[in-house]
Design an enzyme around this catalytic site. Sequence first.
Site, PDB file in Angstrom:
ATOM      1  N   GLU A 427       0.843  -1.199   0.000  1.00  0.00           N
ATOM      2  CA  GLU A 427       0.000   0.000   0.000  1.00  0.00           C
ATOM      3  C   GLU A 427       0.878   1.248   0.000  1.00  0.00           C
ATOM      4  O   GLU A 427       1.680   1.458   0.892  1.00  0.00           O
ATOM      5  CB  GLU A 427      -0.870  -0.047   1.260  1.00  0.00           C
ATOM      6  CG  GLU A 427      -1.641   1.190   1.534  1.00  0.00           C
ATOM      7  CD  GLU A 427      -2.141   1.211   2.992  1.00  0.00           C
ATOM      8  OE1 GLU A 427      -1.951   0.219   3.730  1.00  0.00           O
ATOM      9  OE2 GLU A 427      -2.702   2.234   3.378  1.00  0.00           O
ATOM     10  N   ASP A 500      -0.378  -1.382   5.974  1.00  0.00           N
ATOM     11  CA  ASP A 500      -0.174  -0.789   7.296  1.00  0.00           C
ATOM     12  C   ASP A 500      -1.097  -1.451   8.308  1.00  0.00           C
ATOM     13  O   ASP A 500      -2.184  -1.902   7.967  1.00  0.00           O
ATOM     14  CB  ASP A 500      -0.511   0.712   7.263  1.00  0.00           C
ATOM     15  CG  ASP A 500       0.618   1.515   6.629  1.00  0.00           C
ATOM     16  OD1 ASP A 500       1.764   1.023   6.643  1.00  0.00           O
ATOM     17  OD2 ASP A 500       0.340   2.610   6.104  1.00  0.00           O
ATOM     18  N   ASP A 502      -3.004  -0.189  10.327  1.00  0.00           N
ATOM     19  CA  ASP A 502      -4.052   0.727  10.811  1.00  0.00           C
ATOM     20  C   ASP A 502      -5.358   0.456  10.068  1.00  0.00           C
ATOM     21  O   ASP A 502      -5.446  -0.470   9.266  1.00  0.00           O
ATOM     22  CB  ASP A 502      -3.609   2.185  10.615  1.00  0.00           C
ATOM     23  CG  ASP A 502      -3.320   2.492   9.152  1.00  0.00           C
ATOM     24  OD1 ASP A 502      -3.672   1.669   8.272  1.00  0.00           O
ATOM     25  OD2 ASP A 502      -2.719   3.547   8.885  1.00  0.00           O
ATOM     26  N   ASP A 504      -6.967   2.045   7.703  1.00  0.00           N
ATOM     27  CA  ASP A 504      -6.884   2.156   6.243  1.00  0.00           C
ATOM     28  C   ASP A 504      -6.290   0.890   5.638  1.00  0.00           C
ATOM     29  O   ASP A 504      -6.762   0.376   4.634  1.00  0.00           O
ATOM     30  CB  ASP A 504      -5.993   3.335   5.844  1.00  0.00           C
ATOM     31  CG  ASP A 504      -6.810   4.596   5.661  1.00  0.00           C
ATOM     32  OD1 ASP A 504      -8.045   4.520   5.856  1.00  0.00           O
ATOM     33  OD2 ASP A 504      -6.210   5.641   5.336  1.00  0.00           O
TER      34      ASP A 504
END
Length: 641
Positions: A427, A500, A502, A504
């Site tokens: 990403e 990641d 997180d 997102d």
Amino acid sequence: MAKSYTAQDISVLEGLEPVRKRPGMYIGGTGKPGLHHLIWEIVDNSVDEAMNGHATAIEVVLHKDGESITVIDNGRGIPVDKYKDGRSVLEVILTTLHAGGKFDPGNYETSGGLHGVGSSVVNALSSDFQVLIKRDGKVYEQAYQFGKPLDKVKASGKSTRTGTEIFFRPDETIFEDISFDAEWIEKRLDYSAYLHPGLKLIFKNELTKKKKEFLQEGGIVELLARVQKESKQPPVHIDSISIQAKGSHPEMPRMEVALQWTEDTKEEILAFTNGVPNPFGGTHEAGIRDGVLKAVRAYFDLHNPAPKSLAISSEDIREGLKVVISVFLVAPQFQGQKKEKLNNPFVKGSVSTIVRQEMERYLNGHSNTADAICQRIMQAAKARAASRSAMQKISRKRVLNTRLNLPGKLADCSSSSPEESELFIVEGDSAGGNAKQGRNRRTQAILPLRGKVLNAQRESFAKVSVNKELKDIIDALGCGIGDNFSTKSLRYHKVILLMDADSDGHHIATLMLTFFYRYMPELIEKGHLYIAQPPLFRIDYGNETFWVLDEKQRDKILKDLEGKRKKKISVQRFKGLGEMMARTLKDTTLDPDKRRLLRVEIPKGDEEETDTVICDLMGKDPSVRFSFIMENAETLAEVDL
Ligand code: 0RA
């Protein structure tokens, strides 16, 4: 008037032992769905009473402990008169298993033909079960434990009302967990209200002290409007098309359909039998599809709205179509214990015939609506044709030279052996840059994702196949897509999602999983798809370094180190892969000798469930998507590689 009912009419079939021995046979399982099935069994009986015209309201109470339920209706009350063996009819009903059969239907005007049957199953599987009947001016009560009566039916007072109240607490030695989910109960009652217009369904939650009422006069037309609104896409025609048929087949006394085309790309069919949802469809769903296709094709043949060169497929006709179908059958047969799929073969033809006839009549009588529908179908056909030719170009190029066709931003590996090659889908550009520096050039390829990844669940094949990011992935893998997919030409045997840690990152990972699941399921089945596990924290203790995956692990390590407390402790949190040093990324996440990967698996035997989970979740709330991947991280097989 229904024929009068006598106690002799109920025949004793079997005791309740088999239910306790093999609960799964009767309620589908002893997990959460099985547990809630107990409520539906009782509620369905009350609904039957209402459908026969004897009850107008049903209340479900979730008690304070969260583990017991009361269902109250204002029907006639289960009869308490004496049965031929001396026991009360009530007791016979609550302790007799009517295996696969039904009471003699001659005495009842029920649609399902299973009046009161499921209550014995609930009784058998409850540690406490209490029934209160108001009938003939009196109140009667009886209590049971594990399906066995503690005493005879006792008159306990007077009442001018009639009705049945059943309290039960599931047997905790049978169910994995006996706490009920208020949301599940609410959702089911909410749906039921549409299927039984005019019936008031009340949910009282004693845990939250909240009471909700569900009453829908508009029936399934109203439910369809809700499905359309939830799709967030405008309808193609304002008025939905609704069909009601009565007595068309002796075994199907009633059938209702409401349908509407929308600008959404997804086809959605909500199917119900005798007011119970069938999440996996069945013969009524097959019938409606068939009927709609035939009616639309007949209309196209008659009016020729499409140019000759435009081929219209059944997929085009179904795109964006939203349907609610509710059938009532005298003797419904289901596949699966949980009534997930309707199985009566005659239903398909019967539904198809009625729908075709009524739809054709409607289209020919409403030319504005019919025009709008034709335009929508032609638009779908054109989009499909465009994407087909794009796909053909892609595969032709691939035949010419696979290497030439690789996406520009792919940093390929030098090895040409798929067995040892790995593709990291990363990403963002900065993370991609770090991964490029930290990789083993010979065996590891990096594909950074920049743009928006489409939700493959919500979008049509046409859109998915031309989305830049997804197209790059398809090109890099070299193995085709959908029906053209073949692992023979797969260029990497490990495809690794590196996102990641997180929300997102989780979102993108979920979108990717959906894409692979929908369009390259074999990639998952053959074990080629993995999720990388980059660390979230770095803990330094003197010259020791710990790479830590999550908060839980961090807290544990810190607690252990606090115990020693000799050297300095420092904790660093990584904001994202882009911030990590290339060296760190290599040591923790890329290097096959040090990293940990999760292999993505579709749990065996759960394929259908996985399918619905993905269908349910990918359309809606992003927070739900997030929890989907978080929860399922546990079901991914962990492999150290
Ligand atoms: C058997 C016969 C009759 C009603 C019922 C059962 C009945 C069962 C349930 C379960 C929940 N609520 C219910 N209400 C009624 C017919 C009784 C008659 O003819 O009066």
